[in-house]
Scaffold this active site. Structure first.
Site, PDB file in Angstrom:
ATOM      1  CB  CYS A  59      -7.068   0.853   1.021  1.00 44.45           C
ATOM      2  SG  CYS A  59      -6.125   2.398   1.113  1.00 44.45           S
ATOM      3  CG  HIS A  99      -5.995  -1.406   4.359  1.00 46.39           C
ATOM      4  ND1 HIS A  99      -4.814  -1.356   3.653  1.00 46.39           N
ATOM      5  CD2 HIS A  99      -6.412  -0.120   4.513  1.00 46.39           C
ATOM      6  CE1 HIS A  99      -4.519  -0.093   3.384  1.00 46.39           C
ATOM      7  NE2 HIS A  99      -5.477   0.671   3.897  1.00 46.39           N
ATOM      8  CG  ASN A 145      -2.420   2.906   3.958  1.00 52.29           C
ATOM      9  OD1 ASN A 145      -2.443   2.042   3.093  1.00 52.29           O
ATOM     10  ND2 ASN A 145      -3.490   3.641   4.244  1.00 52.29           N
TER      11      ASN A 145
END
Length: 328
Positions: A114, A255, A285
C-alpha cells in the site's frame, strides 16, 4: 540543480460497483457494520474475464497521455507499482507499455504494497534529479478483488480495484515538486498481512489452494495499531525535517485503508478533517493506487504552491511519508 515535480495525473476506476448491500448477500455483514467500522459504502470491481491489473493501468496511462496531450514516444521509463501483477513474469509494466503504446519506454514492476505510490514516486524523483530520465510515468494499478476472500467478513468489505498514473518531470524551482521523503520497513510484520501461497516459499499445490493461502490474510487489530503509529510518526518526521506545522500544510493525503485509521492519524497529527483528503467511501482500499486516485479526484481543489504531506502503510510492514509542493 534539478528537482522533480508531478506534471500530470489521471486515474481509472472500473464501472462495476459492489456496494455494501450487495456484499451483505455474499457474507454475514451489513451496511451499518461496514460503514461504522471502516467508512466504506462501495468499491469498484473489475469484472472482466482474463483482465488483470494491467487493464486498469493501461486505462490510467492512456487517460494521462490524452489529458495532457503527451506523445507516448517521449516517455523514458514507466514504473509500475502493484501487489497484483498479471503474472509472476513478464512484468505488468511491460504489458502496460505495450497496451498504451509506449514504444520507447523502459519499464519494470516494484512492490511496496500500500506504500507503493510514494516509494515509486521517490524512485522517479531519483531518476529525474540524477538527469538519467526526463519523463517518468509512475502507474499504480491494483486488482485487489483477485486476492480477496469473499467469505471473510473482516477483510472483504475493505478492498476495491483501481489505477492511477502520474507524469514526473524535472524543474529547476527548488520550492516546487517533491521536497523530501522518509521510508521504513519492518519484516517482523510479515505474518500480520500477507498472501502465503503462490510464491517460491509455498508454490501452488492442491494443499495450498485448500488452505486458502492464495487469498489475502490480515490480522486487523495488529495492522490497525501499526498503521496508526507508523503513519503518524513518519508524517511528523517529514514535517519536522522541513520545519512544518499542521497550519503550514494545505492537505494531508493518507493511504485510504480505513476511515478510522485516517481519523486517528489526523487527530494525533493535529490536522482537522477538512484538511485531510478522503475518498475511501466510494473506492475502498485500492492499495498502492489509493493516494494517486485520491489526488486525482481532488486535483481541482489543489492550488499551485500548496504544501502536501502524503503518508502510507502496507504489508512488509512498509511505511513512510512524503512532502511535496503542488505544481500542476
Amino acid at each position: 540543480m534539478l528537482h522533480a515535480r508531478i506534471a500530470g495525473i489521471a486515474s481509472y476506476l472500473p464501472d462495476d460497483i459492489l456496494d455494501n448491500d450487495m456484499l451483505s448477500k455474499m457474507v454475514d455483514t451489513n451496511d451499518e457494520w461496514i460503514t461504522t467500522r471502516v467508512g466504506i459504502k462501495k468499491r469498484h470491481i473489475l469484472n472482466m474475464p482474463g483482465a488483470g491489473s494491467s487493464y486498469l493501468g493501461i486505462k490510467a496511462v492512456e487517460k494521462l497521455l490524452h489529458d495532457y496531450n503527451l506523445n507516448p514516444d517521449d516517455i523514458d521509463v514507466l514504473i509500475c507499482a502493484t501487489s497484483n501483477p498479471d503474472y509472476r513474469f513478464p512484468s505488468t509494466g511491460s504489458i502496460i507499455c505495450e497496451g498504451a503504446n509506449l514504444r520507447h519506454a523502459y519499464s519494470y514492476d516494484m512492490e511496496a504494497a500500500c506504500a507503493g505510490f510514494i516509494v515509486a514516486l521517490q524512485e522517479a524523483r531519483a531518476y529525474i534529479c540524477s538527469g538519467i530520465y526526463r519523463k517518468v510515468v509512475v502507474v499504480c494499478t491494483e486488482k485487489m478483488s483477485s486476492m480477496v476472500n469473499y467469505q471473510d467478513r473482516s477483510t472483504c468489505p475493505l478492498f476495491g480495484d483501481g489505477a492511477a498514473a502520474v507524469l514526473v518531470e524535472p524543474t529547476e524551482d527548488e520550492n516546487s515538486g517533491i521536497i523530501d521523503a522518509v521510508f521504513h520497513v519492518d519484516g517482523t510484520g510479515r505474518d500480520h498481512l500477507l498472501m502465503k501461497g503462490g510464491g517460491s516459499a509455498h508454490p501452488a499445490t492442491q494443499e495450498t489452494l485448500d488452505a486458502g493461502w492464495h487469498l489475502l490474510f490480515q490480522d486487523g487489530r495488529a495492522v490497525y495499531k501499526h498503521a496508526v503509529t507508523n503513519m503518524l510518526t513518519s508524517t511528523l518526521d517529514v514535517m519536522a525535517r522541513n520545519n512544518l506545522s499542521a497550519d503550514d500544510v494545505a492537505y494531508l493525503i493518507p493511504h485510504q485503508a480505513n476511515l478510522r485509521i485516517i481519523e486517528a492519524v489526523a487527530d494525533r497529527a493535529k490536522f482537522p478533517m477538512d484538511k485531510v483528503l478522503v475518498n475511501i467511501e466510494h473506492t475502498g482500499n485500492t492499495s498502492a493506487a489509493s493516494i494517486p486516485i485520491c489526488l486525482d479526484e481532488y486535483k481541482n481543489k489543489l492550488k499551485k504552491g500548496d504544501k502536501l504531506v502524503l503518508t502510507a502503510f502496507g504489508a512488509g510492514f512498509t511505511w513512510g511519508a512524503m512532502y511535496l509542493i503542488w505544481d500542476l
